[in-house]
Design a protein around this motif. Structure first.
Motif, short mmCIF file in Angstrom:
data_model
loop_
_atom_site.label_atom_id
_atom_site.label_comp_id
_atom_site.label_asym_id
_atom_site.label_seq_id
_atom_site.Cartn_x
_atom_site.Cartn_y
_atom_site.Cartn_z
N LEU A 290 7.30 -2.77 6.86
CA LEU A 290 7.41 -4.20 6.54
C LEU A 290 8.87 -4.65 6.56
CD1 LEU A 290 4.78 -4.52 3.67
CD2 LEU A 290 4.55 -5.33 6.02
N ASN B 56 4.73 2.28 4.57
CA ASN B 56 4.37 0.86 4.63
C ASN B 56 5.56 -0.03 4.30
OD1 ASN B 56 1.80 1.78 5.10
ND2 ASN B 56 0.92 1.00 3.20
N GLN C 37 -0.48 -8.19 5.15
CA GLN C 37 0.97 -8.33 5.06
C GLN C 37 1.61 -8.38 6.44
OE1 GLN C 37 -0.97 -5.95 3.62
NE2 GLN C 37 0.08 -5.04 1.86
N VAL C 38 1.05 -7.62 7.38
CA VAL C 38 1.60 -7.61 8.74
C VAL C 38 1.29 -8.93 9.44
CG1 VAL C 38 1.51 -6.47 10.99
CG2 VAL C 38 1.49 -5.10 8.89
N LEU D 168 3.66 -11.59 8.20
CA LEU D 168 5.01 -11.42 8.75
C LEU D 168 5.08 -11.84 10.21
CD1 LEU D 168 6.44 -8.14 7.19
CD2 LEU D 168 7.44 -10.42 7.14
N TRP E 256 -3.19 1.71 5.97
CA TRP E 256 -2.27 1.12 5.01
C TRP E 256 -2.51 1.60 3.58
CZ3 TRP E 256 1.45 -0.86 7.65
CH2 TRP E 256 2.39 -1.73 7.08
N ARG F 234 10.53 -7.50 8.97
CA ARG F 234 11.30 -8.64 8.45
C ARG F 234 12.66 -8.74 9.12
NH1 ARG F 234 9.68 -6.30 3.41
NH2 ARG F 234 7.83 -7.36 2.60
#
Length: 463
Positions: free
Chosen positions: A269, A265, A291-292, A295, A392, A273
């Motif tokens: 991420l 994970n 979180q995805v 982003l 996840w 980024r």
């Protein structure tokens, strides 16, 4: 109060552009794999053919890790091939690892049975020992996590796909479930992936043979499963510190398990980024982790172009054709479509401009199971991770990160992406999706009930 104090900083981080940083993942250890040793297989038929070819030619080891090996024609074809290979080469080591819970139940919606494990025991009774089939219990119950590692290691070859082994994944009777299929010929990578499961699975009291007469109960294994789960959160593949030479690609196998300290994970991420211009996301179920989603929003504000390919509602493996009795599991495809609708509405300006492209895949009555990432022209991720909250935090996952600074694989990746788009349609607007008002009555009723008590969020996390 704390939220009020930190709000300006959080708002600034969301609104300001990203700081320029080195290419994500640059510090990862890797295997240096010649680019010409990495192949992309075009379709399920080629995957089946290559798998059977590799098994037939195996001389030292066959290590198969998959969610399930099904009791159907496709699964039996693979088992027949494994036993035939063992008969030809008595010294051949043959090990199959499947999810413990999935192997010991029948199909969802079907009558209760002993599951695929019954077929495993029948083969052993008929053909004798030599093919060891293990059940791997990642959690005490299937609902809370399964073995979702991928990879077939045969001698020095790694055949990597998100596919399991049954009729539809192996296109045995006309219908297929599309996945991605990659063949990497590299002894070091094969040793690392095979060595991991042999060392940490076979060496665990929680992992038991399924093709034996007496199989322990899950309840009796609960202390061992708890210990196994704690160990998995600390484990990783053994990868050297290699140097990349001309004509080589950096390949890093990664493990992911648990809500915290999940290496896969964290790297995914970090790679997201680091996107500079272009991102392609492949996922079978539109149910992205928060979180995805955050982003992706940041990348869009930065000006990156994003393509996301997902299966059409009718290409989902939870699809129930018209005329068949409705089952609750069929609700999932409507939940995923609602997630997609909300996402498209939230980013409709970027959709209109062409900066964000949502591709719906559909090919007759076939289904879609693709996962992975393409980042700019120099990073690709091969994985069984569905990029959803369950993957996840609950399932045991893995993936291969391919870093290609010389763009040696670019033509292969472009050809793969072009082939996938042949059966995909760009979603021009959220109104192009079926309106919830037109869903079947049973679906509308269940969705209202879930939304009323906010259970839809829990369902999205678990399924």
């Amino acid at each position: 109060m704390n939220k009020l104090i930190t709000a300006p900083g959080r708002l600034a981080r969301r609104m300001l552009p990203f700081r320029r940083r080195p290419r994500a993942g640059a510090e990862l250890p890797f295997f240096a794999v010649p680019a010409d040793a990495i192949s992309v297989l075009p379709d399920p038929a080629a995957f089946r053919q290559e798998l059977l070819r590799l098994i037939a030619q195996a001389s030292r080891r066959i290590v198969i890790v998959t969610l399930y090996l099904q009791d159907d024609d496709g699964g039996r074809e693979v088992l027949d091939a494994l036993y035939a290979a063992k008969a030809r080469q008595p010294a051949l080591q043959v090990s199959v690892f499947v999810d413990w819970h999935r192997a010991q139940r029948g199909l969802i919606g079907k009558q209760k049975s002993e599951g695929n494990a019954g077929m495993y025991r029948e083969y052993t009774a008929r053909l004798g020992p030599g093919v060891d089939i293990y059940g791997v219990p990642v959690q005490n119950r299937e609902l809370f996590g399964v073995l979702h590692l991928k990879g077939f290691v045969i001698d020095d070859a790694v055949l990597y796909s998100g596919a399991s082994l049954n009729d539809v994944y192996l296109v045995r009777h006309g219908r297929y479930r599309l996945d991605r299929y990659h063949l990497l010929q590299h002894g070091g990578l094969a040793d690392a992936m095979a060595g991991f499961v042999k060392q940490h699975f076979i060496g665990s009291d929680a992992v038991q043979r399924l093709n034996v007469a007496e199989v322990p109960s899950t309840k009796s294994l609960q202390p061992a499963i708890r210990e196994f789960r704690q160990e998995l959160q600390r484990l990783s593949y053994e990868v050297p510190q290699a140097t990349l030479a001309s004509g080589e690609v950096a390949v890093t196998p990664l493990l992911g398990f648990g809500r915290s300290d999940n290496t896969l994970n964290e790297v995914l991420l970090d790679l997201l980024r680091g996107t500079r211009e272009r991102l392609i996301v492949l996922t079978p179920y539109f149910n992205l982790p928060r979180q995805v989603r955050v982003l992706l929003g940041q990348l869009l504000r930065r000006g990156c172009r994003i393509d996301i390919m997902v299966g059409d509602k009718s290409a989902n493996d939870f699809y129930i054709p018209p005329g068949q009795p409705f089952k609750t599991i069929g609700l999932l495809r409507y939940l995923y479509e609602n997630n997609l609708r909300r996402f498209v509405r939230a980013h409709r300006r970027q959709v209109d401009s062409g900066q964000l492209n949502l591709h719906l895949w559909r090919d007759g009555d076939n289904s879609y199971h693709l996962k992975g990432l393409f980042i700019d022209d120099d990073v690709a991720v091969l994985t069984g991770n569905n990029l959803n909250p369950r993957a996840w935090s609950l399932d045991l996952e893995n993936g291969l990160v391919l870093r290609d600074p010389a763009h040696l694989l670019r033509a292969k990746h472009e050809a793969e992406w072009a082939a996938l788009r042949r059966h995909a349609t760009r979603l021009a607007d959220y109104r192009a999706l079926e309106s919830p008002r037109r869903y079947p009555a049973e679906v509308r009723k269940l969705l209202r009930r879930l939304n009323r008590v906010r259970l839809d969020r829990l369902v999205n996390r678990l399924l």
